[in-house]
Design an enzyme around this catalytic site. Structure first.
Site, mmCIF file in Angstrom:
data_model
loop_
_atom_site.group_PDB
_atom_site.id
_atom_site.type_symbol
_atom_site.label_atom_id
_atom_site.label_comp_id
_atom_site.label_asym_id
_atom_site.label_seq_id
_atom_site.Cartn_x
_atom_site.Cartn_y
_atom_site.Cartn_z
ATOM 1 N N GLN A 1 26.778 28.523 70.273
ATOM 2 C CA GLN A 1 26.129 28.065 69.035
ATOM 3 C C GLN A 1 25.709 26.601 69.167
ATOM 4 O O GLN A 1 24.660 26.187 68.670
ATOM 5 C CB GLN A 1 27.084 28.239 67.851
ATOM 6 N N ALA B 1 38.791 23.161 65.222
ATOM 7 C CA ALA B 1 38.948 22.382 63.992
ATOM 8 C C ALA B 1 40.411 22.015 63.725
ATOM 9 O O ALA B 1 40.677 21.077 62.980
ATOM 10 C CB ALA B 1 38.397 23.184 62.813
ATOM 11 N N GLU C 1 31.981 27.113 54.730
ATOM 12 C CA GLU C 1 32.203 28.555 54.910
ATOM 13 C C GLU C 1 32.746 28.920 56.297
ATOM 14 O O GLU C 1 32.201 29.803 56.963
ATOM 15 C CB GLU C 1 30.876 29.297 54.644
ATOM 16 N N HIS D 1 38.290 31.276 59.084
ATOM 17 C CA HIS D 1 38.420 31.698 60.487
ATOM 18 C C HIS D 1 39.456 30.857 61.247
ATOM 19 O O HIS D 1 39.834 31.223 62.350
ATOM 20 C CB HIS D 1 37.093 31.499 61.235
HETATM 21 C C1 LIG Z 1 30.272 31.557 58.787
HETATM 22 S S1 LIG Z 1 30.031 30.517 60.167
HETATM 23 C C2 LIG Z 1 29.550 29.022 59.302
HETATM 24 C C3 LIG Z 1 28.767 28.119 60.203
HETATM 25 C C4 LIG Z 1 28.278 26.829 59.561
HETATM 26 N N1 LIG Z 1 29.326 26.077 58.925
HETATM 27 C C5 LIG Z 1 27.206 27.126 58.566
HETATM 28 O O1 LIG Z 1 27.525 26.984 57.390
HETATM 29 O O2 LIG Z 1 26.086 27.462 58.945
HETATM 30 C C6 LIG Z 1 31.673 30.125 60.724
HETATM 31 C C7 LIG Z 1 31.694 29.145 61.902
HETATM 32 O O3 LIG Z 1 33.040 28.700 62.169
HETATM 33 C C8 LIG Z 1 33.166 28.538 63.578
HETATM 34 N N2 LIG Z 1 34.613 28.508 63.885
HETATM 35 C C9 LIG Z 1 35.482 29.524 63.727
HETATM 36 N N3 LIG Z 1 36.724 29.129 64.071
HETATM 37 C C10 LIG Z 1 36.646 27.822 64.434
HETATM 38 C C11 LIG Z 1 37.596 26.855 64.867
HETATM 39 N N4 LIG Z 1 38.895 27.145 64.986
HETATM 40 N N5 LIG Z 1 37.155 25.614 65.159
HETATM 41 C C12 LIG Z 1 35.839 25.295 65.044
HETATM 42 N N6 LIG Z 1 34.892 26.165 64.636
HETATM 43 C C13 LIG Z 1 35.289 27.417 64.329
HETATM 44 C C14 LIG Z 1 32.419 29.729 64.130
HETATM 45 O O4 LIG Z 1 32.103 29.605 65.491
HETATM 46 C C15 LIG Z 1 31.170 29.725 63.209
HETATM 47 O O5 LIG Z 1 30.189 28.863 63.708
#
Ligand SMILES: C[S@@+](CC[C@H](N)C(=O)[O-])C[C@H]1O[C@@H](n2cnc3c(N)ncnc32)[C@H](O)[C@@H]1O
Length: 278
Positions: free
Chosen positions: A106, A129, A146, A150
């Site tokens: 991404q 994160a 959002e 996760h």
């Molecule tokens: C629903 S998408 C939202 C993406 C972005 N915030 C947006 O609003 O367009 C969830 C995002 O969280 C990221 N993600 C999930 N777990 C994560 C983690 N532990 N640390 C960083 N990013 C994470 C995923 O790769 C994905 O890009």
């Protein structure tokens, strides 16, 4: 932090569709990967153009909750394809903008799409994160649009956000929040990981309030925007034609439908929160 693994089939599917050239998917989800926000939900048009505008509005509602200003250092965790960083880059000047994602694929897309302007600097970094690869007190604002459901642990993320924020810095996020009495059902009926991968929507407004106090934040805002997000579901249904047969179609449709109905009944609310580091 390049050895992190994450299993999010909806993201895999989106990246494949973007790669193989689907202009409608690109318009709707090529910048923001989240629900839309309609000021007048009854006027939603159910088109990719309309959805992309609504997705941009949702981002702005979240970062407005952090009172972002020109000249700030802003970290967007779980930054997806860089849509929030792109929006901040367009709306503000003299900013230091950093997007963080656990998924390097991404970030590659984000780096191609977002070019710094108006005296802004920007960079996209790979990382988790819950283990932020940044020094203490390096940001005025941390955003999580959002994505927090996760993360492996909300408490760890709050502690990390607190650590990297400067004094009086702000954290703003959006999340799906069950009403108190519905929480046991969320735990009991926890679905197996499917189209949306691992997610935990077991945090109530009270849980956030407690977590904020325990990690040293003052809660500034708690806003229910469920009604403004509801046209998202009709739009997602119209996009199901793009789902490839190799995804678990049943899981994609059933998880989205369940979330639609619990949202319509306001058993699960779409909420924006903001907090200030004490
Ligand atoms: C629903 S998408 C939202 C993406 C972005 N915030 C947006 O609003 O367009 C969830 C995002 O969280 C990221 N993600 C999930 N777990 C994560 C983690 N532990 N640390 C960083 N990013 C994470 C995923 O790769 C994905 O890009």
């Amino acid at each position: 932090m390049k050895d992190q693994q994450i299993n999010l089939p909806y993201i895999d599917q989106l990246l494949t569709l973007l790669d193989t050239g689907h202009p409608e998917v690109d318009l709707a989800f090529g910048r923001h990967v989240h629900w839309g926000y309609w000021f007048n939900p009854e006027q939603a048009l159910n088109t990719p153009e309309d959805f992309s505008k609504a997705a941009e509005h949702l981002t702005r509602e979240v970062y407005s909750a952090a009172n972002v200003k020109n000249g700030q250092d802003v970290l967007d965790v779980g930054c997806g394809l860089g849509g929030t960083i792109a929006s901040l880059n367009e709306q503000f000047s003299q900013m230091n903008l950093v997007g963080l994602n656990i998924d390097g694929r991404q970030l590659e897309q984000a780096r191609k799409k977002v070019i710094a302007r108006d005296g802004n600097t920007l960079r996209f970094e790979e990382g988790n994160a819950c283990m932020l690869p940044f020094p203490d007190q390096s940001f005025d604002v941390v955003l999580a649009v959002e994505c927090i459901f996760h993360f492996p642990d909300r408490r760890q993320f709050f502690q990390e956000a607190f650590r990297v924020l400067k004094p009086n810095g702000r954290l703003a996020l959006s999340d799906f929040i069950p009403v108190d009495w519905f929480l046991p059902l969320v735990w009991y009926a926890k679905p197996p990981e499917g189209f949306y991968g691992y997610f935990d929507i077991g945090y109530t407004t009270k849980s956030y309030c407690k977590l904020a106090a325990e990690t040293g934040f003052d809660q500034l805002l708690e806003r229910n925007i469920t009604v403004n997000t509801l046209p998202t579901y009709k739009f997602l249904q119209s996009m199901k034609q793009y789902l490839k047969l190799d995804v678990d179609l049943f899981s994609a449709l059933s998880q989205t439908l369940i979330l639609e109905w619990v949202s319509r009944l306001e058993l699960i609310r779409y909420m924006i929160f903001s907090f200030r580091k004490q």
